[in-house]
Design a protein around this motif. Sequence first.
Motif, PDB file in Angstrom:
ATOM      1  N   UNK A  61       1.035  -0.660  -0.496  1.00 53.69           N
ATOM      2  CA  UNK A  61      -0.589  -0.062  -0.148  1.00 53.69           C
ATOM      3  C   UNK A  61       0.511   0.706  -0.337  1.00 53.69           C
ATOM      4  N   UNK A  62       1.689   0.976   0.811  1.00 56.81           N
ATOM      5  CA  UNK A  62       2.880   2.697   0.834  1.00 56.81           C
ATOM      6  C   UNK A  62       3.595   3.232  -0.614  1.00 56.81           C
ATOM      7  N   UNK A  63       3.980   1.709  -0.483  1.00 55.80           N
ATOM      8  CA  UNK A  63       4.286   2.093  -2.448  1.00 55.80           C
ATOM      9  C   UNK A  63       4.090   2.428  -3.415  1.00 55.80           C
ATOM     10  N   UNK A  64       2.770   1.995  -3.759  1.00 61.87           N
ATOM     11  CA  UNK A  64       1.460   2.117  -4.591  1.00 61.87           C
ATOM     12  C   UNK A  64       1.167   3.405  -3.760  1.00 61.87           C
ATOM     13  N   UNK A  65       0.959   4.416  -2.826  1.00 63.47           N
ATOM     14  CA  UNK A  65       0.515   5.571  -2.912  1.00 63.47           C
ATOM     15  C   UNK A  65       2.096   6.839  -3.061  1.00 63.47           C
ATOM     16  N   UNK A  66       2.937   5.610  -2.731  1.00 61.10           N
ATOM     17  CA  UNK A  66       4.306   6.912  -3.547  1.00 61.10           C
ATOM     18  C   UNK A  66       4.417   6.661  -4.714  1.00 61.10           C
ATOM     19  N   UNK A  67       4.213   5.745  -5.472  1.00 63.32           N
ATOM     20  CA  UNK A  67       4.036   5.706  -7.100  1.00 63.32           C
ATOM     21  C   UNK A  67       3.479   6.880  -6.957  1.00 63.32           C
ATOM     22  N   UNK A  68       2.025   6.505  -6.769  1.00 65.88           N
ATOM     23  CA  UNK A  68       1.459   7.784  -7.465  1.00 65.88           C
ATOM     24  C   UNK A  68       0.963   8.824  -6.917  1.00 65.88           C
ATOM     25  N   UNK A  98      -8.346  -7.778   6.468  1.00 61.83           N
ATOM     26  CA  UNK A  98      -7.562  -6.426   6.588  1.00 61.83           C
ATOM     27  C   UNK A  98      -8.976  -4.937   6.170  1.00 61.83           C
ATOM     28  N   UNK A  99      -8.692  -3.652   6.969  1.00 61.99           N
ATOM     29  CA  UNK A  99      -9.415  -2.948   6.461  1.00 61.99           C
ATOM     30  C   UNK A  99      -8.321  -1.938   6.076  1.00 61.99           C
ATOM     31  N   UNK A 100      -8.872  -1.303   4.773  1.00 67.58           N
ATOM     32  CA  UNK A 100      -7.212  -0.547   4.392  1.00 67.58           C
ATOM     33  C   UNK A 100      -8.164   0.991   4.699  1.00 67.58           C
ATOM     34  N   UNK A 101      -7.942   1.888   5.505  1.00 62.74           N
ATOM     35  CA  UNK A 101      -8.829   2.738   6.448  1.00 62.74           C
ATOM     36  C   UNK A 101      -7.906   4.016   5.271  1.00 62.74           C
ATOM     37  N   UNK A 102      -8.860   5.066   4.283  1.00 65.17           N
ATOM     38  CA  UNK A 102      -8.048   5.928   3.748  1.00 65.17           C
ATOM     39  C   UNK A 102      -9.414   7.464   4.315  1.00 65.17           C
ATOM     40  N   UNK A 103      -8.543   8.439   4.110  1.00 64.26           N
ATOM     41  CA  UNK A 103      -9.093   9.566   3.765  1.00 64.26           C
ATOM     42  C   UNK A 103     -10.161  10.123   3.519  1.00 64.26           C
ATOM     43  N   UNK A 104     -11.421  10.549   3.998  1.00 63.37           N
ATOM     44  CA  UNK A 104     -12.208  11.407   2.237  1.00 63.37           C
ATOM     45  C   UNK A 104     -11.499  11.663   1.275  1.00 63.37           C
ATOM     46  N   UNK A 105     -10.314  12.588   1.136  1.00 59.99           N
ATOM     47  CA  UNK A 105      -9.769  12.888   0.018  1.00 59.99           C
ATOM     48  C   UNK A 105      -8.935  12.089  -0.888  1.00 59.99           C
ATOM     49  N   UNK A 106      -8.901  10.493  -0.288  1.00 60.78           N
ATOM     50  CA  UNK A 106      -8.447   9.614  -0.631  1.00 60.78           C
ATOM     51  C   UNK A 106      -8.921   9.632  -2.144  1.00 60.78           C
ATOM     52  N   UNK A 107      -8.476   9.265  -3.048  1.00 63.90           N
ATOM     53  CA  UNK A 107      -8.539   9.221  -4.576  1.00 63.90           C
ATOM     54  C   UNK A 107      -9.391   7.925  -5.223  1.00 63.90           C
ATOM     55  N   UNK A 108     -11.187   8.463  -5.089  1.00 62.71           N
ATOM     56  CA  UNK A 108     -11.801   7.259  -5.521  1.00 62.71           C
ATOM     57  C   UNK A 108     -10.842   6.390  -6.224  1.00 62.71           C
ATOM     58  N   UNK A 109     -10.708   7.008  -7.455  1.00 62.94           N
ATOM     59  CA  UNK A 109     -10.375   5.684  -8.442  1.00 62.94           C
ATOM     60  C   UNK A 109      -9.550   4.608  -7.870  1.00 62.94           C
ATOM     61  N   UNK A 111      -9.697   3.371  -5.180  1.00 64.47           N
ATOM     62  CA  UNK A 111     -10.238   1.815  -3.817  1.00 64.47           C
ATOM     63  C   UNK A 111     -10.370   1.018  -4.462  1.00 64.47           C
ATOM     64  N   UNK A 112     -10.223   0.818  -6.016  1.00 62.82           N
ATOM     65  CA  UNK A 112      -9.956  -1.252  -6.244  1.00 62.82           C
ATOM     66  C   UNK A 112      -8.323  -1.766  -6.119  1.00 62.82           C
ATOM     67  N   UNK A 113      -7.623  -0.895  -7.058  1.00 62.70           N
ATOM     68  CA  UNK A 113      -6.503  -0.864  -6.589  1.00 62.70           C
ATOM     69  C   UNK A 113      -5.390  -0.704  -5.656  1.00 62.70           C
ATOM     70  N   UNK A 114      -5.744   0.079  -4.561  1.00 58.72           N
ATOM     71  CA  UNK A 114      -5.137   0.062  -4.043  1.00 58.72           C
ATOM     72  C   UNK A 114      -5.284  -2.166  -2.627  1.00 58.72           C
ATOM     73  N   UNK A 115      -6.963  -1.559  -3.136  1.00 63.05           N
ATOM     74  CA  UNK A 115      -7.271  -3.413  -1.982  1.00 63.05           C
ATOM     75  C   UNK A 115      -6.349  -4.516  -3.315  1.00 63.05           C
ATOM     76  N   UNK A 116      -6.447  -4.559  -4.557  1.00 64.47           N
ATOM     77  CA  UNK A 116      -4.894  -4.827  -5.514  1.00 64.47           C
ATOM     78  C   UNK A 116      -3.945  -5.170  -5.073  1.00 64.47           C
ATOM     79  N   UNK A 117      -3.547  -4.267  -4.583  1.00 61.53           N
ATOM     80  CA  UNK A 117      -1.968  -4.365  -4.687  1.00 61.53           C
ATOM     81  C   UNK A 117      -1.821  -4.565  -2.925  1.00 61.53           C
ATOM     82  N   UNK A 118      -2.439  -4.380  -1.879  1.00 64.02           N
ATOM     83  CA  UNK A 118      -2.331  -5.282  -1.027  1.00 64.02           C
ATOM     84  C   UNK A 118      -2.503  -6.763  -0.879  1.00 64.02           C
TER      85      UNK A 118
END
Length: 142
Positions: A61-68, A98-109, A111-118
């Motif tokens: 998840x961290x790597x995905x966020x950093x990459x994007x 495992x629940x990935x909790x994201x803040x309200x401003x996390x890009x909705x587009x 949501x599925x990608x972050x689950x796939x990377x986890x």
Amino acid sequence: MDIVITFPGGKRVNAEFTPVGDAAPEVIATDQPVKYGGDGSAPTPFNYFLASIGTCAGIFVLSFCQKNSIPTEGITLEQTHEYITDGPGKSKLAKIIIDIKVPPDFPEKYYDAIVRVADQCAVKKTIMEQPQFEVKTVVART
């Protein structure tokens, strides 16, 4: 990478290894709770096992966020466990959530990608593929 297990005293058991590419050896210390004869000085081996699942998913998840270029402030992974009774007085781990909790401003587009990377977690994949274990006694040569 080989891991050497040592017994530093009491109910403590350590795993000593040198990570690939690193020169300095690392030690993972474990202990048992006081109620089981330990000092409670470190997590139990089973707690490390459980934590390895969440932290493994977390690095993806961290790597995905950093990459994007997505800020990680406010993102957490919450791991819960469900147990079932397996015989009189025995329980076993039945489900890990495992629940990935994201803040309200996390890009909705994403949501599925972050689950796939986890889901790419190598610890989870190893458990799912059920490796074989071989335990044997080997006489040390002096």
